[in-house]
Scaffold this motif. Sequence first.
Motif, PDB file in Angstrom:
ATOM      1  N   VAL A 149       0.404  22.678   4.855  1.00  0.00           N
ATOM      2  CA  VAL A 149       0.854  21.292   4.879  1.00  0.00           C
ATOM      3  C   VAL A 149      -0.211  20.454   5.573  1.00  0.00           C
ATOM      4  N   LEU A 150      -0.337  19.218   5.144  1.00  0.00           N
ATOM      5  CA  LEU A 150      -1.301  18.323   5.760  1.00  0.00           C
ATOM      6  C   LEU A 150      -0.759  17.835   7.100  1.00  0.00           C
ATOM      7  N   GLU A 151      -1.641  17.749   8.080  1.00  0.00           N
ATOM      8  CA  GLU A 151      -1.220  17.396   9.424  1.00  0.00           C
ATOM      9  C   GLU A 151      -0.572  16.021   9.487  1.00  0.00           C
ATOM     10  N   SER A 152      -1.148  15.034   8.797  1.00  0.00           N
ATOM     11  CA  SER A 152      -0.592  13.680   8.868  1.00  0.00           C
ATOM     12  C   SER A 152       0.785  13.617   8.229  1.00  0.00           C
ATOM     13  N   GLU A 153       0.982  14.340   7.122  1.00  0.00           N
ATOM     14  CA  GLU A 153       2.286  14.343   6.475  1.00  0.00           C
ATOM     15  C   GLU A 153       3.327  15.034   7.345  1.00  0.00           C
ATOM     16  N   ALA A 154       2.918  16.108   7.991  1.00  0.00           N
ATOM     17  CA  ALA A 154       3.849  16.802   8.882  1.00  0.00           C
ATOM     18  C   ALA A 154       4.267  15.893  10.030  1.00  0.00           C
ATOM     19  N   ALA A 155       3.295  15.221  10.638  1.00  0.00           N
ATOM     20  CA  ALA A 155       3.605  14.352  11.783  1.00  0.00           C
ATOM     21  C   ALA A 155       4.526  13.209  11.380  1.00  0.00           C
ATOM     22  N   LEU A 156       4.240  12.552  10.256  1.00  0.00           N
ATOM     23  CA  LEU A 156       5.064  11.428   9.834  1.00  0.00           C
ATOM     24  C   LEU A 156       6.463  11.899   9.440  1.00  0.00           C
ATOM     25  N   THR A 157       6.553  13.071   8.833  1.00  0.00           N
ATOM     26  CA  THR A 157       7.871  13.626   8.500  1.00  0.00           C
ATOM     27  C   THR A 157       8.731  13.747   9.749  1.00  0.00           C
ATOM     28  N   TRP A 158       8.137  14.239  10.841  1.00  0.00           N
ATOM     29  CA  TRP A 158       8.899  14.368  12.074  1.00  0.00           C
ATOM     30  C   TRP A 158       9.245  12.994  12.656  1.00  0.00           C
ATOM     31  N   CYS A 159       8.292  12.068  12.639  1.00  0.00           N
ATOM     32  CA  CYS A 159       8.539  10.742  13.208  1.00  0.00           C
ATOM     33  C   CYS A 159       9.683  10.029  12.490  1.00  0.00           C
ATOM     34  N   LEU A 160       9.798  10.235  11.183  1.00  0.00           N
ATOM     35  CA  LEU A 160      10.858   9.575  10.426  1.00  0.00           C
ATOM     36  C   LEU A 160      12.247  10.087  10.795  1.00  0.00           C
ATOM     37  N   LYS A 161      12.307  11.227  11.464  1.00  0.00           N
ATOM     38  CA  LYS A 161      13.594  11.775  11.893  1.00  0.00           C
ATOM     39  C   LYS A 161      14.018  11.256  13.265  1.00  0.00           C
ATOM     40  N   LEU A 162      13.081  10.642  14.005  1.00  0.00           N
ATOM     41  CA  LEU A 162      13.349  10.308  15.394  1.00  0.00           C
ATOM     42  C   LEU A 162      14.187   9.045  15.527  1.00  0.00           C
ATOM     43  N   GLN A 163      15.035   9.038  16.549  1.00  0.00           N
ATOM     44  CA  GLN A 163      15.713   7.818  16.954  1.00  0.00           C
ATOM     45  C   GLN A 163      14.735   6.982  17.783  1.00  0.00           C
TER      46      GLN A 163
END
Length: 413
Positions: A123-137
Amino acid sequence: MKFGYEAKTAFTNMREEEAEKHYFFEQFKTTVLSRDFSKLTVKVANDKSMTTLKVFAEVLRFLKDDALKTIKDLEGGEFTADDFTWVLTVPELLKDSTKELIIKSATQAGLVTDDTRSKVMFVLESEAALTWCLKLQSDGFITQNHSRDSQDQSAGAAEPDTSCNDPAGSQEAVQFTVEPEETKVLLETQSDGKRYLVVDCGDYSHFTVHDVLKGGALKTKHEAPKNDLEGQTVERKFKQFLREIFCDGVWDEYEQNFASEVKKIMYDFTRLKHLDEDVQISCPDNLKDEAQKKKQIETFFDSVEGASWDDGSIRISREKLRFFYDENLQRITERLREILDNNLNIGYIVLVGGFAENQILRQHITDQFEPQYKVLCPLRPQEAILKGAVELGRNPKLVESQRKHPAWFKCLS
């Protein structure tokens, strides 16, 4: 034998003759990931070398064994590598030949066999990071007047520090500067059409623009070339400053005779460089002895600006610490402006990766680009990549299948 912080500690504590029998690799990934390294070797400080394939295989083997042991301790029962899908995060610009070599390394390390290669994913690092950020409150982002530790508690994210590079309990509380309500944006942007510019602030800086599609899937719209080695530039300037302080050949003599102690000093600096305040670094006795062969150690600080002697420690001023970052910040700012000037309809700049821990970097980017663009940084920005990778491993559909480099994300057969 050891990995991360434990490796640095073990190697630093070895006698010189014992250290010569070992291989100590540091920052080797940045040397090889941007090149075709199928036939390369990696050198260590004492001029020994090992094939890149062997180095990667041993790193993956250690992490695999450590993961399986940890899971067994937590869950009980017996697990093997075949029980899991292994998700490997990679930078955007990795070469195909490098990817294939990593797969070969994973096979040698025992993550998979030739028959189960489909259980390795990239997985690409930027996509992984943004995927997690989109889950955050909203309280999952760095905010003003709250330490990172206190925010972890309020966000329900209190958990062990899983960083391989720091000892347990070593994370300092850090103060930040944005109102909590101002960060509540990611969950409200599904319909505003604005794109996210993800800046992976690691050993290399990567700049990637993503669309968030209906249902939360990501689509890569723009990939910029990598920037220079950010952290290493700062460390190089710090070491040059030590040479300036301990002049008349003192530092050069010390570095030659006590190489392992120099690594300890540099590691201590790495642990402090994310702060935006005066910092103190303990001065080893051997460095003091070398200096006092020439003159009283306090007098070495008379002719330099930004440093002072403080009862056995080297105190570096906040202004000098910021100076170490000037070149990095200028380059990152220039690259961001180049991307933003392309009229890509970007609304949000998301900072992730280890360098995003740095208060000086975050404040600089905020000062330069807000309010036109919203600057966001998740708590523990380095872990965002790791946690997002797990999310993508569980749900690959979160990344659009027909993007520019679909082969990166597919399991290999």
